[in-house]
Design a protein around this motif. Sequence first.
Motif, PDB file in Angstrom:
ATOM      1  N   PRO B 107      35.273  69.716  75.821  1.00 50.28           N
ATOM      2  CA  PRO B 107      34.901  68.769  77.366  1.00 50.28           C
ATOM      3  C   PRO B 107      34.872  67.160  76.810  1.00 50.28           C
ATOM      4  CG  PRO B 107      32.811  69.952  76.015  1.00 50.28           C
ATOM      5  CD  PRO B 107      34.477  70.326  75.619  1.00 50.28           C
ATOM      6  N   HIS B 108      34.563  67.070  74.502  1.00 51.39           N
ATOM      7  CA  HIS B 108      33.830  65.953  74.191  1.00 51.39           C
ATOM      8  C   HIS B 108      34.590  64.423  74.620  1.00 51.39           C
ATOM      9  CE1 HIS B 108      36.246  68.129  70.790  1.00 51.39           C
ATOM     10  NE2 HIS B 108      36.374  66.901  70.247  1.00 51.39           N
ATOM     11  N   HIS B 111      34.509  64.108  78.331  1.00 51.71           N
ATOM     12  CA  HIS B 111      33.043  63.239  78.755  1.00 51.71           C
ATOM     13  C   HIS B 111      33.220  61.623  77.838  1.00 51.71           C
ATOM     14  CE1 HIS B 111      30.657  66.932  78.748  1.00 51.71           C
ATOM     15  NE2 HIS B 111      30.776  66.009  79.744  1.00 51.71           N
ATOM     16  N   ARG B 265      34.262  65.869  66.716  1.00 51.75           N
ATOM     17  CA  ARG B 265      34.624  65.335  67.470  1.00 51.75           C
ATOM     18  C   ARG B 265      34.148  64.189  67.284  1.00 51.75           C
ATOM     19  NH1 ARG B 265      30.404  69.664  69.035  1.00 51.75           N
ATOM     20  NH2 ARG B 265      31.732  72.229  69.643  1.00 51.75           N
ATOM     21  N   LYS B 269      37.222  61.575  68.998  1.00 56.68           N
ATOM     22  CA  LYS B 269      36.204  60.657  70.486  1.00 56.68           C
ATOM     23  C   LYS B 269      36.592  59.232  69.586  1.00 56.68           C
ATOM     24  CE  LYS B 269      32.076  62.789  70.274  1.00 56.68           C
ATOM     25  NZ  LYS B 269      30.917  62.456  71.233  1.00 56.68           N
TER      26      LYS B 269
ATOM     27  N   GLY D 115      26.243  64.552  77.547  1.00 60.49           N
ATOM     28  CA  GLY D 115      27.687  65.041  76.991  1.00 60.49           C
ATOM     29  C   GLY D 115      27.303  66.179  75.954  1.00 60.49           C
ATOM     30  N   ARG D 116      26.371  65.300  75.039  1.00 58.98           N
ATOM     31  CA  ARG D 116      26.703  66.167  73.054  1.00 58.98           C
ATOM     32  C   ARG D 116      25.565  67.848  73.968  1.00 58.98           C
ATOM     33  NH1 ARG D 116      27.574  63.768  69.248  1.00 58.98           N
ATOM     34  NH2 ARG D 116      28.134  61.976  69.350  1.00 58.98           N
ATOM     35  N   ALA D 118      25.189  69.077  77.022  1.00 55.64           N
ATOM     36  CA  ALA D 118      26.341  69.788  77.585  1.00 55.64           C
ATOM     37  C   ALA D 118      27.463  70.804  77.022  1.00 55.64           C
ATOM     38  CB  ALA D 118      27.522  69.098  78.264  1.00 55.64           C
ATOM     39  N   GLY D 119      27.897  69.695  75.480  1.00 58.88           N
ATOM     40  CA  GLY D 119      28.572  70.366  74.890  1.00 58.88           C
ATOM     41  C   GLY D 119      28.205  71.217  73.748  1.00 58.88           C
TER      42      GLY D 119
END
Lengths: 295, 295, 295, 295
Positions: B107-108, B111, B265, B269, D115-116, D118-119
């Motif tokens: 997801p990173h 997001h 990550r 990003k 986000g972090r 969630a991850g």
Amino acid sequence: MSAPPPDSDRRFVLTLGCPDQIGIVARISTFIAELGGSIVEAGYHSDPVTGWFFTRQAVRASSIPLGVDEFRSRFRDVAMQLGPETDWALSDTGTLKRIVLLVSKEPHCLHDLLGRAAGGELPATIEAVIGNHADLASVVEAHGVKFHHVPFPRDPDERGPAFGRIRELVDSHEPDAVVLARFMQVLPPDLCAHWKGRALNIHHSFLPSFVGAKPYHQAFARGVKLIGATCHYVTPELDAGPILEQDVIRVDHADEVRDFVRQGRDIEKLVLARGLRWHLEDRVLVHGGKTVVFS
Amino acid sequence: MSAPPPDSDRRFVLTLGCPDQIGIVARISTFIAELGGSIVEAGYHSDPVTGWFFTRQAVRASSIPLGVDEFRSRFRDVAMQLGPETDWALSDTGTLKRIVLLVSKEPHCLHDLLGRAAGGELPATIEAVIGNHADLASVVEAHGVKFHHVPFPRDPDERGPAFGRIRELVDSHEPDAVVLARFMQVLPPDLCAHWKGRALNIHHSFLPSFVGAKPYHQAFARGVKLIGATCHYVTPELDAGPILEQDVIRVDHADEVRDFVRQGRDIEKLVLARGLRWHLEDRVLVHGGKTVVFS
Amino acid sequence: MSAPPPDSDRRFVLTLGCPDQIGIVARISTFIAELGGSIVEAGYHSDPVTGWFFTRQAVRASSIPLGVDEFRSRFRDVAMQLGPETDWALSDTGTLKRIVLLVSKEPHCLHDLLGRAAGGELPATIEAVIGNHADLASVVEAHGVKFHHVPFPRDPDERGPAFGRIRELVDSHEPDAVVLARFMQVLPPDLCAHWKGRALNIHHSFLPSFVGAKPYHQAFARGVKLIGATCHYVTPELDAGPILEQDVIRVDHADEVRDFVRQGRDIEKLVLARGLRWHLEDRVLVHGGKTVVFS
Amino acid sequence: MSAPPPDSDRRFVLTLGCPDQIGIVARISTFIAELGGSIVEAGYHSDPVTGWFFTRQAVRASSIPLGVDEFRSRFRDVAMQLGPETDWALSDTGTLKRIVLLVSKEPHCLHDLLGRAAGGELPATIEAVIGNHADLASVVEAHGVKFHHVPFPRDPDERGPAFGRIRELVDSHEPDAVVLARFMQVLPPDLCAHWKGRALNIHHSFLPSFVGAKPYHQAFARGVKLIGATCHYVTPELDAGPILEQDVIRVDHADEVRDFVRQGRDIEKLVLARGLRWHLEDRVLVHGGKTVVFS
């Protein structure tokens, strides 16, 4: 000028690797505490992949009522309790280490190390510089260091005697570090084996990218956005030894190969100097082709 | 929310590459000056190796008494004088660009790009997100973006129809950028060709090191001291496309593969976001497998 | 050894700042194109805050059928059309620039610059080194450079004659750059004015943090996680001149002030060398207390 | 989604600071070894300036036949032997920590932390987000997190009740970290005292440069070449608390204040996320206004 540290800064430095197990730190630190030793700096690492344990401990020498030989001798029992594979060493920063440099024509790493030695930044003396060209002799001698010129024959197959002469010269200084400061020659396997764990090279790429010759040309051709340098121990397989340190510097489309070369020098100098300092301060433990660096 | 810039910030952006020759800048800048154009930002690059010239010019739209189509049409003559190989484009920042994202389960990067779009950081709208897994659907939809799930069969040889469906979905949005945001699937050659110059990938290594699968595992095994990420245009040869941006982050012996993954990550990003922004702002010109980035 | 570039690399370098207006680039580039000039490198910047325009253009000298004086004389008309405030210069890389260094006891920046000069990295010759201590005389002379010792009286109020002597010595070399290479003395206002735009200092902090004395001690006391260095032009207000370059290096809780000092040296050397090279290559334009650097 | 680690990754984390003395490590490690404890990670630091000793030890929970309360209770004796000033704590990574975020209108740090979380990157749950504006409510709620809107009166002198309400809301979650994620309001002294050692702020400059309001404007005015961000513990003196982490990013003359703002976001997010993770993992020990970070 490099000189031993003042007595208040003198340290006994223990480095040790062994199979991980319960109680290693307790044993070592109890041994040191019972001698009244004051631990100034300590690093520990347990590697879950290899199951190996690593430590480096710097003890204030003046806090221990023993010389380094006696300290070492007493520690032997502790080490033995940790198993037969235990690999350890004990050094005394009161004794300056010795460096021999191998160079060719590129001056920047040589200048940098001579300047650092002159500024007292390295815990070591540069005992000698050996070049396969004589170009750098004068600056070496201006720093009061002996320069040996060992010319190389054109034919790579006929270089055996030259490497033999280099081995002889290097070994006469009993160096703690043999530094290939842009030496640009591949060491024969017997020398790699003979100086194992003591020979450091600086490669002008971010390894494992661009192994071998002309890495800046390779990097330019690929269009990378950062160029790098790698300090590694020399092993028979080219540019594949355990890595001590790496760093990079940003380049862009306006930089030509000669700009890579110029900018790369700055990162080569820094990376070699850092790797060499860590080696001289016994901060580097090698295991399984990789390094643990207690920096 | 992404929105077109206020009129005072609207730009016509000219990008041009052609064989280097005397007087290119004079011609282009005289053409712009005669229209009363105010050049807000200009980049030039002459490549001595390929003999190619590159430029990017951003002209304040309000300073030109023409719409972008008329401006483009008039510039055609200037471009023709620079030779038949001249490759140029003129875009209008008053029209927001369109992005389609391809994702899998990680997801990173998704997001991060959704957050940047929501914060108005990207000069573009995210038109749709397509996933071969449905895991990321809800967060996409919470941002008001359409999510399409195109499941992949296990057998790599049977993925043709799925890629056909993806092509259809992507093309329906006429995107300026197709972003493989940790999509983890190799695009078939026909899609690489079809989206040439518009498909961006983020690879989680400092290319050309560690091409292909599991680069963090490869990096861990080699014992590197920095890990990196690379944003590149997608080409049929895996991880070999023109590089837009790279960066690295320091790791040490205490970091395991999962730490590489976590720390990596952050750099993935950043590198993807930078590369994508440059692409959307028409800052990237590709020539001979390499990029010129007027950042 | 520094030497002028080969003829194919010789450039005429134009730098110009003026109030921003339509058509500047068109005028300059048309002028150059009409002489047949091949622009090898060009940088442009419009500053929306000050309304000022800046450019630097490097023209292949061999592409122009004029000497630099005649080229300069013809360009005067173009410059005048851009308004009376226009500030411009035209230099010829075929004439090596001249540097004078001011030093005290700290050797690292001196060693670094001598090494770079010896390696041909600087487009300049080091004409002389002046020290208020004699410690560094021998290494300077080993590089074939003249060293002048100008001792300073203890009492800061009685240093006028020493600064007068320094001014005389420096001016006798008509230097393009007067580099305070860890000189550690505050220049009197008249010298700041006299060498305005030519005197560069390296300050061992990330300005504007830690102005003045003992910045590493200040940084240590505050507990910062990065230390830095700043290369700036010297102005009468201490450490407040236009900044050419800055960089930082990571430190942590285990680093004492002496570690800051040691690690800081590496960043001081790099930052000064970069700033100086940009200055010597006429890449730096100053306006309103800030620099534009076409690096 | 954040979740406690699998049992094999569960750790008891001991942090301790005390006056330096012989035998600390021996006592602690012997105590742990006698319980059969396997030390997975250990950091030590002796500060020669303050004479203080710091350690952090992570013990595999499954190697100890005790729960965390019993382990803590037994360790009390060891701690007492190290003197009455000894400051220590023992935490259990099997219990997730709790975070409350304070925000205003700027979304990027909030998005990044959501986000972090969630991850699964943070060893904590975000319990609630409190905003003095309601702009960010929807994205918070889309992540399944409670949002509280506590509007602030215009007059700074009348904000007492609003801060009272915030205190109440925050405290109801018993958070381990109160994160000012670009909250843009100065906490009153009583809240600074109440949340001492638990409240983290991200300041958008490289402290101590540019304290207070509009640091990017200040940085632009000074003409710095790097901009930075600082994560620090909140103390009553503005932007003067102990620093956990800092980093910088390069800018140049072409960047306006709005570019500083945009680029600065990337470094703010990273620096806050790193500082917060270290805090949550009990890697940060504070002493004398500075931090020891066992990262």
